[in-house]
Scaffold this active site. Structure first.
Site, PDB file in Angstrom:
ATOM      1  N   TYR A   1      -3.888  12.060   1.305  1.00  0.00           N
ATOM      2  CA  TYR A   1      -3.200  11.225   0.316  1.00  0.00           C
ATOM      3  C   TYR A   1      -2.055  12.022  -0.314  1.00  0.00           C
ATOM      4  CZ  TYR A   1      -2.457   7.983  -3.557  1.00  0.00           C
ATOM      5  OH  TYR A   1      -1.902   7.097  -4.448  1.00  0.00           O
TER       6      TYR A   1
ATOM      7  N   SER B   1     -25.632   8.120 -16.282  1.00  0.00           N
ATOM      8  CA  SER B   1     -25.258   7.054 -15.356  1.00  0.00           C
ATOM      9  C   SER B   1     -26.489   6.567 -14.613  1.00  0.00           C
ATOM     10  CB  SER B   1     -24.216   7.588 -14.369  1.00  0.00           C
ATOM     11  OG  SER B   1     -24.198   6.770 -13.217  1.00  0.00           O
TER      12      SER B   1
ATOM     13  N   GLU C   1       0.834  -1.215   0.000  1.00  0.00           N
ATOM     14  CA  GLU C   1       0.000   0.000   0.000  1.00  0.00           C
ATOM     15  C   GLU C   1       0.861   1.254   0.000  1.00  0.00           C
ATOM     16  OE1 GLU C   1      -3.142  -0.409  -1.146  1.00  0.00           O
ATOM     17  OE2 GLU C   1      -3.428  -1.782   0.530  1.00  0.00           O
TER      18      GLU C   1
ATOM     19  N   SER D   1     -11.894   1.134  -5.643  1.00  0.00           N
ATOM     20  CA  SER D   1     -11.522   1.674  -6.956  1.00  0.00           C
ATOM     21  C   SER D   1     -12.663   1.737  -7.955  1.00  0.00           C
ATOM     22  CB  SER D   1     -10.369   0.879  -7.578  1.00  0.00           C
ATOM     23  OG  SER D   1      -9.205   1.145  -6.885  1.00  0.00           O
TER      24      SER D   1
ATOM     25  N   ASP E   1      -4.492   0.949  -9.310  1.00  0.00           N
ATOM     26  CA  ASP E   1      -5.906   0.611  -9.515  1.00  0.00           C
ATOM     27  C   ASP E   1      -6.203   0.356 -11.001  1.00  0.00           C
ATOM     28  OD1 ASP E   1      -5.834   1.310  -6.861  1.00  0.00           O
ATOM     29  OD2 ASP E   1      -6.775   3.254  -7.158  1.00  0.00           O
TER      30      ASP E   1
ATOM     31  N   SER F   1     -13.625   4.440  -9.155  1.00  0.00           N
ATOM     32  CA  SER F   1     -13.235   5.453 -10.143  1.00  0.00           C
ATOM     33  C   SER F   1     -12.339   4.841 -11.226  1.00  0.00           C
ATOM     34  CB  SER F   1     -12.565   6.655  -9.484  1.00  0.00           C
ATOM     35  OG  SER F   1     -11.588   6.243  -8.578  1.00  0.00           O
TER      36      SER F   1
ATOM     37  N   GLY G   1     -13.409   2.322  -1.134  1.00  0.00           N
ATOM     38  CA  GLY G   1     -11.977   2.104  -1.334  1.00  0.00           C
ATOM     39  C   GLY G   1     -11.702   0.918  -2.245  1.00  0.00           C
TER      40      GLY G   1
HETATM   41  C1  GLA Z   1      -5.356   4.515  -3.801  1.00  0.00           C
HETATM   42  C2  GLA Z   1      -4.625   4.989  -5.041  1.00  0.00           C
HETATM   43  C3  GLA Z   1      -3.578   3.983  -5.490  1.00  0.00           C
HETATM   44  C4  GLA Z   1      -2.672   3.572  -4.347  1.00  0.00           C
HETATM   45  C5  GLA Z   1      -3.491   3.217  -3.110  1.00  0.00           C
HETATM   46  C6  GLA Z   1      -2.633   2.961  -1.914  1.00  0.00           C
HETATM   47  O1  GLA Z   1      -6.104   3.381  -4.099  1.00  0.00           O
HETATM   48  O2  GLA Z   1      -5.551   5.196  -6.098  1.00  0.00           O
HETATM   49  O3  GLA Z   1      -2.838   4.521  -6.558  1.00  0.00           O
HETATM   50  O4  GLA Z   1      -1.730   4.566  -4.064  1.00  0.00           O
HETATM   51  O5  GLA Z   1      -4.419   4.231  -2.777  1.00  0.00           O
HETATM   52  O6  GLA Z   1      -1.872   1.828  -2.097  1.00  0.00           O
END
Ligand code: GLA
Length: 388
Positions: free
Chosen positions: A229, A68, A34, A126, A177, A128, A124
């Site tokens: 982030y 959407s 991560e 992904s 992602d 997106s 969390g």
């Molecule tokens: C998010 C970001 C990724 C990665 C993770 C942490 O998901 O989109 O690119 O940095 O956090 O591992």
């Protein structure tokens, strides 16, 4: 009706025409590694069975019409008006893709698209990236780019999606992602080396071993997350500058103590320690999977979580509770997954224990007065592609 059919129907109902096809792309969970991607490091995601669907037809002009199933109004804009920070909101993840394709030299134009996102939002996982990659897969096909047909094409498409996310949606994320969504194979985890975006497919079939991967979406919503982030990424880049290396990937685990001694603050030492030890844990996890040593994999999950909680400081109480309660109820290991500050945790469990572990997590959440979590078992699914 399948999700692909639902997207096609939304297209027909909205635009009064048939889509040229329906494409989809998965969300992901990261097994381990991560905040390593933007440090040129290693990570090990799997693609989820949950996917985002895009029914699409190309146009002869540069107009974009986006609808959407999860939104209300049709969003309309011109491709020539797309740029850094514009449009805002979720449409950026759609419109950013043709913009980034053009920047990379690919001839594309306008299109109509109907989206149906089946990746849980804000978990969390992904959603997106799944949205970007579903649109990217569709555009590659309808504009004849052929980027889905080879691994190198898919790597290029992932880079386009990252550019869309970084510049148009203005989220400074790494490439994990989008790479997972475009490259992870069914029944495998994707070992991704973010130094050069080379990949290795690592067999990941827990069912065969009487095991399962339980996802716990904590549904924790935390304020002020956006800046965190970027702040972590800045700290890592500053640490790399102080050490005179390109990225923290270049810091050897054996030389970690020496490197830490050269840094200017405790904060940078903690961040660097996480990244360097986490990259080493990914390598160990690959070995554990190859050797079918799941106890070791579980121990690595726990060590990774401790590092994220104590050194990278991206966990929250809900995630810690999920990890502790799952482990106490018999999970081989557990950790938060993804960017942190909410979102999901994963637990490696014996298949027969999955319900017990889930009940224990739910009880721990109730005891602490947290919102009740959403728990589900997942297996490693396949990458973006055409459905209809
Ligand atoms: C998010 C970001 C990724 C990665 C993770 C942490 O998901 O989109 O690119 O940095 O956090 O591992």
């Amino acid at each position: 009706m399948t999700a692909a059919d639902a997207a096609a129907r939304l297209f027909r109902d909205t635009f009064g025409d048939e889509p040229q096809g329906v494409w989809s792309a998965p969300g992901r969970v990261n097994l381990i590694g991560e905040h390593t991607d933007y440090n040129g490091g290693l990570c090990l995601p799997i693609a989820l069975p949950h996917r985002t669907y895009a029914a699409l037809r190309r146009r002869d002009d540069r107009h974009l019409r986006i609808v959407s199933a999860q939104g209300d109004a049709v969003v309309e804009l011109d491709l020539s008006d797309v740029g850094a920070g514009s449009p805002d909101g979720w449409a950026a993840y759609v419109a950013g893709v043709p913009w980034a394709l053009e920047r990379a030299g690919h001839p594309v134009g306008g299109f109509d698209v109907a989206i149906d996102g089946r990746v849980p939002l804000g978990a969390g996982l992904s959603s997106s990236a799944a949205l970007e990659c579903a649109v990217a897969a569709a555009l590659s096909d309808v504009f004849g780019l052929g980027l889905l047909d080879s691994a190198s094409g898919r790597v290029a498409l992932a880079a386009v999606c990252v550019e869309a996310e970084n510049t148009v949606a203005q989220a400074p994320t790494g490439g994990m992602d989008q790479s997972a969504s475009l490259l992870a194979e069914q029944g495998h985890a994707l070992l991704l080396d973010c130094r050069d975006f080379s990949t290795e497919q690592v067999p990941f079939d827990l069912d065969q071993h009487g095991l399962a991967l339980l996802v716990v979406d904590t549904r924790a919503v935390h304020e002020l997350v956006d800046g965190q982030y970027a702040e972590r990424r800045d700290s890592c880049e500053q640490a790399a500058r102080e050490l005179g290396v390109n990225t923290l990937r270049d810091v050897d685990a054996d030389g970690l103590d020496t490197a830490l001694g050269q840094l200017s603050s405790d904060l940078l030492r903690k961040r660097t320690k996480h990244v360097v030890t986490e990259i080493a844990r990914v390598e160990e996890a690959r070995e554990a999977l190859r050797g079918e040593d799941f106890d070791r994999l579980g121990a690595l999950f726990l060590a990774s979580h401790d590092s994220m909680r104590d050194d990278f400081e991206i966990s929250v109480e809900e995630l810690d509770t999920a990890v502790t309660s799952a482990t106490e109820a018999g999970a081989l290991g557990a950790r938060m997954t993804g960017g942190g500050f909410g979102g999901s945790a994963i637990a490696l469990v014996r298949r027969d224990d999955a319900a017990t572990v889930q009940a224990a997590v739910e009880k721990a959440f109730a005891d602490k007065g947290f919102r009740s979590p959403e728990c589900f078992v997942v297996s490693a699914a396949g990458p973006a592609g055409r459905d209809l």
